[in-house]
Design an enzyme around this catalytic site. Structure first.
Site, short mmCIF file in Angstrom:
data_model
loop_
_atom_site.label_atom_id
_atom_site.label_comp_id
_atom_site.label_asym_id
_atom_site.label_seq_id
_atom_site.Cartn_x
_atom_site.Cartn_y
_atom_site.Cartn_z
N ALA A 118 0.82 -1.22 0.00
CA ALA A 118 0.00 0.00 0.00
C ALA A 118 0.84 1.26 0.00
CB ALA A 118 -0.92 0.00 1.22
N LYS A 147 -7.08 6.65 -10.52
CA LYS A 147 -6.32 7.66 -11.27
C LYS A 147 -5.34 7.02 -12.26
CE LYS A 147 -6.66 11.26 -7.73
NZ LYS A 147 -7.65 10.54 -6.91
N LYS A 156 1.24 4.91 -10.99
CA LYS A 156 0.52 3.73 -10.50
C LYS A 156 0.15 2.80 -11.65
CE LYS A 156 -0.51 3.04 -6.77
NZ LYS A 156 0.24 2.30 -5.72
N ASN A 172 -11.28 7.35 -4.10
CA ASN A 172 -10.96 8.03 -2.84
C ASN A 172 -11.60 7.31 -1.66
OD1 ASN A 172 -9.82 10.73 -4.00
ND2 ASN A 172 -11.71 10.37 -5.12
N GLY A 229 -12.08 10.26 4.63
CA GLY A 229 -11.31 10.56 5.83
C GLY A 229 -9.85 10.20 5.76
N VAL A 255 -10.29 15.32 0.89
CA VAL A 255 -11.06 16.55 0.85
C VAL A 255 -11.90 16.77 2.12
CG1 VAL A 255 -13.04 15.50 -0.33
CG2 VAL A 255 -12.57 17.92 -0.64
#
Length: 647
Positions: free
Chosen positions: A388, A434, A446, A478, A481, A486
């Protein structure tokens, strides 16, 4: 009529003053409570005797009867001692206290009954028949329970006027009942229950726990406002309704009615209690609708139990949650890698507190250090690797493409190659949406990682490289948190009085909760056979400006402005989950699909990565990005200085 009402008001005020004076004092000592309970038993015995023998017999044998009852008090005191009836505080009495009172009296009565069967006391004491003993038990239990309920209700009534918040509870099943018990039985009263809301047809109009059940309909908000309700508590079984009824949420907030919920999920067991400390005001995460994701955690547990698991990026948002979940599966050992010292220390503290029996090594280092990584693989010989670790912030990587190559791409290659060399069973890489039709350096880096591990997996299967490792990629958007995302940004901006900055009025994003993203990673990773790119169903996209508006509304802040700052370098208006040319096929889970993507030759990819790495060490941004575009032809920069390379 008016004078009668005035008299009642005067008496009520006097009673409240006396009650206030009493409750300001310290609670009575347990010796006084024991004396009260003994007096009640003694009085109940007298009344029972008179009931069966008449008042005229009482005067002839009063002293002897008093002696008899005092002796018979001893078994009752034993019962009170066993059940600790006098250790409670009357004003905080609960159903458990009443249960103990009844059992304490029952123990005393049973002891007396057994003693009378074994011994004859009638020569010395006044005979107490079974009927008198039974009525004494009933009367004493009733009076002692009534006294506790009366004091508690008076205390609650006095407190309600001064300190408590009048509330309704949304939900009438086990979750709502548990909430009601929590707030009514709490030692410190914060909430005063005034009613329930129900969506069912059969409950409205009925009484539940002493208050009325109301129908949840178009008139609900006005009804709550009329009754002076300040908060609505949401049952754990009704949490999903929040996201499905945003109009109701908006109206409640606009009327100044605070909404409280808990972190308890719909999997909550009704046998477990709810504590008032678990209540919190709703947050934006509670209002983002997501269908519940069911994961076969038992199968994952069977695979990871007793295994050595290597996790990179273990201190990040996704990595730390994966550590938490995998630790619950009783692995043989966790080997945790992260550069960030303080967050890594926090992970170690979490493990020592929550999973003290799990053997874990928290190591502070970089995945790009080949010698260090090899020493760790050689020492620990992991069975599974969850990768990760990555630089993830789009604007930062636009300004530092060489670092993206070093950390994201070369770091992945280091871990992947060592996994093959040291016989890792499975390598699971966390990727991003992305990487699909990338428009920025981070997304392209990535995608190159995906290409490398896929080509390596194919080379192993084709027998071109010796190894047993299966490489699996998981791709999603996304997470709510996460560090630098954002929602924490908006929350901080609102806290500071604004403005809230949104890049574009039309920008949308997919969101997923961190725990559910990690569960999907674990299931896809452990169930995959190697070579797959698993794509997660991210649900419906969320318009970021709507997210900002609702967060401002939830905060209760006034006059917070939303400012549009323009798209950042490399930023898209929307993220894609699949390439235009890609198709998907179903898997073992309806929320997980497999992307069918172009296959690459491992040796060509390896050669390209060597050239890219050599280029990156010259720290020429344009040349580095240009070579990245050569490896990933679909990479087209947006709102970036690198757009010139696409012409």
């Amino acid at each position: 009529m008016k004078s009668d009402k005035q008299s009642v008001d005067i008496i009520t005020r006097i009673f409240r003053k006396i009650a206030n004076w009493y409750f300001r004092k310290k609670v009575l000592s347990y010796w006084m409570l024991l004396f009260f309970d003994c007096f009640v038993v003694f009085l109940s015995g007298l009344l029972s005797y008179v009931l069966f023998n008449g008042i005229e017999n009482l005067s002839h044998s009063f002293l002897r009867l008093c002696l008899t009852l005092l002796i018979y008090l001893i078994p009752f005191i034993i019962g009170f001692q066993i059940m600790r009836t006098y250790r409670g505080v009357f004003r905080y009495s609960t159903f458990i206290d009443l249960y103990r009172v009844i059992l304490g009296n029952l123990i005393g009565a049973v002891i007396i009954f057994l003693l009378r069967l074994l011994f004859n006391f009638d020569e010395y004491l006044i005979p107490i028949t079974i009927e008198i003993l039974f009525v004494t038990f009933i009367l004493s239990s009733f009076i002692m329970s009534f006294a506790r309920i009366f004091v508690k209700n008076v205390f609650d009534s006095v407190q309600e006027d001064k300190e408590t918040i009048p509330v309704f509870i949304y939900g009438v099943k086990s979750g709502g009942i548990a909430l009601a018990k929590a707030i009514t039985e709490a030692a410190v009263k914060r909430y005063s229950l005034k009613g329930f809301l129900s969506d069912t047809e059969d409950m409205p109009g009925r009484m539940l726990m002493g208050v009325k059940v109301y129908r949840n309909d178009a008139d609900t908000i006005s009804q709550l406002k009329k009754m002076g309700i300040k908060a609505l508590l949401i049952s754990p079984l009704k949490k999903e309704m929040l996201a499905n009824n945003l109009t109701m949420v908006d109206r409640l907030i606009s009327e100044g009615i605070t909404i409280y919920t808990t972190d308890i999920t719909s999997e909550w067991d009704s046998k477990n209690d709810i504590q008032t400390s678990q209540l919190r005001e709703i947050q934006i995460e509670d209002l983002l609708h997501r269908e519940e994701i069911n994961i076969d955690m038992d199968s994952i547990r069977q695979l990871l139990r007793g295994k050595r698991v290597f996790i990179t990026g273990s201190a990040g948002s996704i990595g730390s949650e994966m550590v938490r979940q995998i630790a619950s599966f009783d692995p043989e050992q966790l080997i945790l890698i992260d550069e960030a010292e303080t967050p890594q220390h926090d992970v170690r503290l979490m493990l020592s507190h929550d999973f003290p029996n799990v053997k874990a090594e928290a190591i502070v280092t970089s995945i790009t250090k080949h010698r260090r990584m090899e020493s760790l693989f050689k020492m620990y010989r992991p069975d599974y690797v969850f990768h990760a670790a990555a630089y993830k912030h789009v604007p930062m990587m636009e300004d530092n493409p060489s670092e993206a190559v070093h950390n994201n791409i070369d770091g992945t290659r280091v871990i992947a190659d060592l996994s093959v060399k040291y016989g890792v069973k499975k390598f699971v890489m966390v990727s991003t949406d992305k990487a699909v039709n990338p428009t920025n350096v981070m997304g392209c880096s990535k995608r190159i990682c995906e290409i490398y591990v896929q080509s390596l997996d194919k080379a192993i299967k084709d027998g071109k490289i010796q190894g047993i490792t299966q490489f699996v990629t998981t791709r999603f958007g996304n997470v709510l948190g996460s560090n630098g995302s954002v929602i924490p940004l908006f929350r901080n901006q609102i806290k500071n009085g604004g403005p809230v900055t949104v890049t574009h009025p039309d920008i949308v994003r997919y969101f997923m909760l961190i725990p559910e993203a990690c569960k999907l990673v674990l299931e896809a990773g452990t169930m995959g056979k190697g070579g797959e790119i698993f794509v997660f169903d991210m649900g419906k996209p969320v318009k970021i400006v709507d997210l900002a508006k609702r967060m401002i509304q939830l905060s209760g802040a006034k006059d917070i402005e939303i400012v549009y700052t323009g798209l950042r370098d490399g930023e898209k208006l929307y993220e894609e989950v699949l390439n235009d040319e890609e198709k998907t096929k179903p898997t073992f889970h309806k929320k997980i699909k497999i992307a069918q993507v172009k296959e690459y030759d491992y040796f060509e990819v390896f050669k390209d990565l060597d050239t890219l790495l050599d280029t990156s060490y010259l720290y020429d941004d344009m040349n580095t990005v240009a070579y990245m575009k050569k490896i990933v032809p679909e990479y087209r920069s947006q709102h970036s200085k690198y757009e010139i390379l696409d012409k």
